[in-house]
Scaffold this active site. Structure first.
Site, short mmCIF file in Angstrom:
data_model
loop_
_atom_site.label_atom_id
_atom_site.label_comp_id
_atom_site.label_asym_id
_atom_site.label_seq_id
_atom_site.Cartn_x
_atom_site.Cartn_y
_atom_site.Cartn_z
N ASP A 41 2.27 1.90 3.33
CA ASP A 41 3.29 1.19 3.88
C ASP A 41 4.53 1.46 3.77
O ASP A 41 5.63 1.36 4.39
CB ASP A 41 2.95 -0.21 2.59
CG ASP A 41 1.75 -1.20 3.43
OD1 ASP A 41 0.65 -0.78 4.59
OD2 ASP A 41 1.27 -2.09 3.03
N HIS A 94 0.66 -1.24 -0.02
CA HIS A 94 0.08 -0.16 -0.42
C HIS A 94 0.62 1.51 0.15
O HIS A 94 2.12 1.04 0.98
CB HIS A 94 -0.55 0.21 1.11
CG HIS A 94 -1.57 -1.25 1.67
ND1 HIS A 94 -1.03 -2.21 2.13
CD2 HIS A 94 -3.03 -1.23 1.35
CE1 HIS A 94 -2.25 -3.31 2.94
NE2 HIS A 94 -3.18 -2.80 2.13
C1 XLS Z 1 -7.51 -6.41 4.55
C2 XLS Z 1 -6.89 -6.90 3.49
C3 XLS Z 1 -5.84 -5.73 2.35
C4 XLS Z 1 -5.53 -5.84 0.72
C5 XLS Z 1 -5.06 -4.76 0.82
O1 XLS Z 1 -8.36 -7.36 5.25
O2 XLS Z 1 -6.51 -7.84 2.77
O3 XLS Z 1 -4.37 -6.49 3.18
O4 XLS Z 1 -5.09 -7.20 0.84
O5 XLS Z 1 -5.38 -3.98 1.32
#
Ligand code: XLS
Ligand code: NI
Ligand code: NI
Length: 435
Positions: free
Chosen positions: A103, A100
């Site tokens: 991140d 993201h």
């Molecule tokens: C959360 C999601 C997230 C997505 C990406 O539950 O799995 O991590 O994979 O935003």
């Protein structure tokens, strides 16, 4: 090359007899299966958020994870994480990663500052990708953590929030293009509602579709040839999320004419939360030719939330890999470990042990699935079970040669229906022999 893991060398395949914790016992990247290497089949990816930024805190407890890249300054930590990311990828022999925007770089005090932080880090990432030969499976925008997203992003009642989301998505696509991302993911964590008492559901969903269309148009405009993916989840953090599961998401895509621009990124733990098995979600997606990529993890059926554990349940992974095999693989998608270490696995070496466990389980599951396919295990069961549709009246139904009148005529003559037992227990027992 940085050295956050000075005592760990590149992980190698040593076979099932190995007692070395830091070795693959099932995943042999160069092993050729069905004309391709295991590495090419698996397309493993590491998730930046769970591996580099997650700190082990929970609603009742403080951060516990030992992470030697943490520094006093946020940008310095971000730069250290880039180093650690590529050290982990190289040593784990994983070719892909996912992140993201939030991140990889701190937000700063303004959108402009966020952009420049991102630019600085992306520059570093680009250099590291070139020198290590690693690739970006997908990137996405975090449109759920910041308090501005309290009522959603594209589904927020506040148009300024919609605009901010659009600015994050635009930047995400610019970054994705620069880094050669193969997919772009939308996970609508807060794209849902708390109560219908004050919600305009139709407007909220129209607006989500508007943002998706803008993203598709912008990617085209900048020549970013990327597969767009939606990641369904029924709840958490929202009480009700619009992309509830694969079937709901497909209905949404068809409603807005987006079915040719998007596929699905399905996650095992999200399937569980929706009350489905993972293989159910994969099968639904396949029936629409919309299985794009997976977030590999597993939930705990005794807990009602997204625990994102590393996948170690072989049974479920075999059925998962079988669907992927039947899909002809996942490329340009892959197997992203959207998985985090348990809170009590707080050591630096746990990042290796957990990924090795996940990779070994998925690789072992894949080889079992290949054997099931070779033996036509499921094919034969299905063929036998539906044989009444290959001849006589069944063949007429399938060929569109029957109507209510002809079927009534047939039923009047054949009204003593005889069914066959499915012998489910025997099937399950033979399936166990493959494990
Ligand atoms: C959360 C999601 C997230 C997505 C990406 O539950 O799995 O991590 O994979 O935003
Ligand atoms: Ni996910
Ligand atoms: Ni998740």
């Amino acid at each position: 090359m940085s050295n956050y893991f000075p005592n760990i060398d590149k992980i190698k395949y040593e076979g099932t007899g190995s007692k070395n914790k830091l070795a693959f016992r099932h995943y042999n990247p160069s092993e050729v299966v069905n004309g391709k290497t295991m590495k090419e089949h698996m397309r493993f990816a590491m998730a930046y958020w769970h591996t580099l930024t997650q700190d082990g805190s929970d609603p009742f407890g403080a951060a516990v994870n030992e992470r030697t890249w943490l520094a006093a300054d946020k940008m310095e930590t971000a730069k250290n994480r880039v180093e650690a990311n590529f050290e982990l990828l190289t040593k784990l022999d994983i070719d892909y990663f996912c992140f993201h925007d939030l991140d990889i770089a701190p937000e700063g005090d303004s959108l402009q500052e966020f952009y420049s932080n991102l630019d600085e880090i992306v520059e570093l990432i680009e250099g590291k990708m070139k020198s290590t030969g690693t690739k970006l499976l997908w990137n996405t925008a975090n449109m759920f953590t910041n308090k501005r997203y309290v009522n959603g992003a594209a589904s927020s009642p506040n148009a300024d929030v919609f605009a901010y989301s659009a600015a994050q998505v635009k930047k995400g696509l610019d970054i994705g293009k620069k880094l050669g991302a193969e997919n772009y993911v939308f996970w609508g964590g807060r794209e849902g509602y708390e109560t219908l008492l004050n919600t305009d559901m139709a407007l909220e969903q129209d607006n989500i579709a508007r943002l998706f269309k803008m993203a598709v148009a912008y990617a085209k405009e900048i020549g970013h040839k990327v597969q767009f993916l939606i990641e369904p989840k029924p709840k958490e953090p929202s009480k009700h999320q619009y992309d509830f599961d694969a079937a709901t998401t497909m209905a949404f895509l068809y409603k807005y004419g987006l079915q040719n621009d998007f596929k699905l990124n399905l996650e095992a733990n999200h399937a569980t939360l929706a009350g489905h098995t993972f293989e159910h979600e994969l099968r639904v997606a396949r029936s629409y030719n919309a299985l794009g990529s997976i977030d590999a993890n597993q939930g705990d059926l005794l807990l009602g939330w997204d625990t994102d554990e590393f996948p170690t349940d072989l049974y479920s992974c075999v059925l998962t890999m079988y669907e992927i095999l039947e899909n002809g693989g996942l490329a340009p998608g892959g197997i992203n470990f959207d998985s985090k270490v348990r809170r009590s696995s707080f050591g630096m070496d746990d990042l290796f042990l957990a990924h090795i466990a996940g990779m070994d389980t998925m690789a072992r599951a894949f080889k079992i699935a290949v054997k099931l396919k070779e033996d036509k295990f499921f094919d034969n069961l299905v063929k036998e079970r539906y044989k009444s549709y290959t001849t006589g009246i069944g063949a007429d139904i399938v060929a569109g040669k029957a109507d209510l009148k002809s079927l009534t005529e047939y039923a009047l003559k054949n009204d003593k229906v005889v069914n066959e037992s499915s012998h489910i227990e025997y099937i399950k027992s033979v399936l166990n022999d493959y494990l």
